[in-house]
Enzyme design. Structure first.
Site, PDB file in Angstrom:
ATOM      1  N   CYS A   1      39.400  39.591  37.819  1.00 23.56           N
ATOM      2  CA  CYS A   1      40.667  38.867  37.719  1.00 23.56           C
ATOM      3  C   CYS A   1      41.791  39.787  37.259  1.00 23.56           C
ATOM      4  CB  CYS A   1      40.525  37.695  36.761  1.00 23.56           C
ATOM      5  SG  CYS A   1      39.472  36.371  37.398  1.00 23.56           S
TER       6      CYS A   1
ATOM      7  N   GLN B   1      36.164  35.927  46.657  1.00 23.43           N
ATOM      8  CA  GLN B   1      35.375  35.015  45.832  1.00 23.43           C
ATOM      9  C   GLN B   1      36.179  33.738  45.602  1.00 23.43           C
ATOM     10  OE1 GLN B   1      34.960  35.333  41.372  1.00 23.43           O
ATOM     11  NE2 GLN B   1      32.909  36.024  41.929  1.00 23.43           N
TER      12      GLN B   1
ATOM     13  N   TYR C   1      31.598  29.456  34.485  1.00 20.72           N
ATOM     14  CA  TYR C   1      32.583  28.619  35.153  1.00 20.72           C
ATOM     15  C   TYR C   1      31.869  27.410  35.772  1.00 20.72           C
ATOM     16  CZ  TYR C   1      35.529  32.605  34.152  1.00 20.72           C
ATOM     17  OH  TYR C   1      36.210  33.602  33.489  1.00 20.72           O
TER      18      TYR C   1
ATOM     19  N   LEU D   1      28.273  48.372  34.135  1.00 18.21           N
ATOM     20  CA  LEU D   1      28.360  49.733  33.609  1.00 18.21           C
ATOM     21  C   LEU D   1      27.627  50.729  34.500  1.00 18.21           C
ATOM     22  CD1 LEU D   1      28.189  49.426  29.714  1.00 18.21           C
ATOM     23  CD2 LEU D   1      30.170  49.773  31.198  1.00 18.21           C
TER      24      LEU D   1
END
Length: 400
Positions: A59, A135, A218, A337
């Site tokens: 985002c 998405q 979500y 990562l």
């Protein structure tokens, strides 16, 4: 909420292909010095990507007009990474309803008038050689949050600041956020239709793959999780019931997009909390998703509960992608990562995933794939440099 506009399925002459990822090289094929598997193309259903280095959805909270439409920033952000060599780029979480935005500054595809605002970005990514994906999601109880764009980062928005009442499977708040309202069955069906319509709009905008957001706490993730879904109807209780909304959305999306368009689903493979959704659940869910026409599972973790201790370290989520891929028999991406070329290469050569997603490292280094190719010893003429950038090509031995 009003009724979603119904769209008809786009016709295609191409028959449906296998949902399993294919490429010119098997996962077991020895790596050549010229083309490490990280840079082998991959085809999923009818869509190909030039390599297996993908940009995950992250985002940006940069819709300055708060109207769901992308801006010049989004063009620069995504097209620069396409020029930088990423094979497939997944545009950030894009809300299927205004109330489904994480913040007022989120992208949206809840109305047909928003379609045109994406086309120039999609075209720019394609011209730069990347495969554009998007998405689509609904933030559920984590919606109506502030962000830097409106000067209230990291907090629930008050109504005076433009906040709204959130919805969820059950009336259970996320940390200090206000308690959401539990959705009715009719409202669940309406949101399912909104996902369907957003997928159709994404296809009309030129995107070549759709990802359904069912991760990070979500709305769809909330339905999947026994810690956030305590319903006693057909959308709660058993794992099958808790997955019902996601599966119904998958079926509706598959029914409205082209047969040759891949559908991905992003999941959180563990809450990192005892009693929550876990790796065994993720494998079971992935098998069901595959049976309903999902082509790839984008495997992440966490985000369902606040203040959870997560053992963050390089590649800390890869083992979950590995389990889902090899136990459910479905293509996966690994994220978390992954920052070094040889680290990414090892994941693919060991068959732990079909592609890797470079997230935060890509925010620092938009041209990560080009640099990685040089680091892995690929001849310069075999690296997919835009001609305008060849003079600045990385050279053997240059410091990473």
């Amino acid at each position: 909420m009003g009724k979603a506009k119904k769209h008809t399925k786009t016709s295609t002459k191409q028959s449906k292909t296998s949902s399993k990822a294919t490429s010119s090289t098997s996962m077991e094929t020895p790596i050549s010095m010229e083309t490490p598997i990280l840079f082998e193309p991959i085809t999923i259903r009818g869509t190909s990507a030039r390599n297996r280095i993908w940009l995950p959805p992250m985002c940006m909270y940069s819709v300055t007009a708060c109207d769901g439409r992308p801006t010049d920033f989004h063009y620069q952000h995504y097209v620069s990474r396409a020029l930088g060599g990423f094979g497939l780029i997944i545009v950030e979480a894009t809300a299927v309803t205004p109330e489904g935005r994480i913040s007022p500054c989120d992208l949206g595809l809840w109305e047909d008038g928003q379609i045109g605002a994406y086309r120039w970005i999609v075209d720019g990514m394609k011209r730069a050689g990347a495969t554009p994906a998007i998405q689509i999601g609904h933030a559920g109880r984590k919606a109506s949050a502030g962000c830097f764009g409106i000067g209230v980062p990291g907090e629930a928005l008050a109504p005076s600041d433009g906040g709204w009442r959130t919805v969820a499977p059950s009336a259970i708040a996320f940390g200090d956020f206000p308690e959401p309202r539990a959705l009715t069955v009719d409202e669940i069906h309406d949101i399912e239709d909104r996902f369907r319509d957003a997928a159709w709009r994404a296809q009309e905008a030129g995107f070549e793959a759709i990802e359904i957001h069912a991760a990070h706490g979500y709305l769809l993730s909330e339905f999947l999780d026994p810690l956030t879904n305590v319903r006693d109807d057909e959308y709660g209780g058993s794992p099958e019931n808790r997955a019902r909304m996601l599966i119904e959305i998958v079926d509706k999306v598959r029914g409205v997009v082209r047969d040759d368009m891949p559908v991905f689903v992003r999941i959180s493979a563990t809450d990192w909390v005892e009693g929550g959704f876990g790796a065994d659940d993720a494998v079971t869910l992935a098998k069901t998703l595959k049976a309903h026409g999902v082509d790839l599972v984008d495997v992440s973790t966490g985000g369902v509960l606040p203040h959870v201790t997560i053992p963050v370290r390089p590649g800390y989520q890869v083992s979950f992608a590995d389990r889902v891929r090899n136990e459910a028999g479905i293509a996966t991406t690994a994220v978390g990562l992954i920052t070094k070329p040889r680290q990414a290469l090892k994941i693919l050569t060991h068959g732990q995933a079909d592609a890797v997603e470079i997230g935060r490292a890509a925010l620092r280094e938009p041209y990560w794939p080009l640099r990685a190719a040089a680091k892995l010893g690929m001849p310069r003429e075999c690296i997919d440099y835009p001609p305008q950038l060849v003079r600045g090509a990385w050279r053997d031995g240059e410091q990473w």
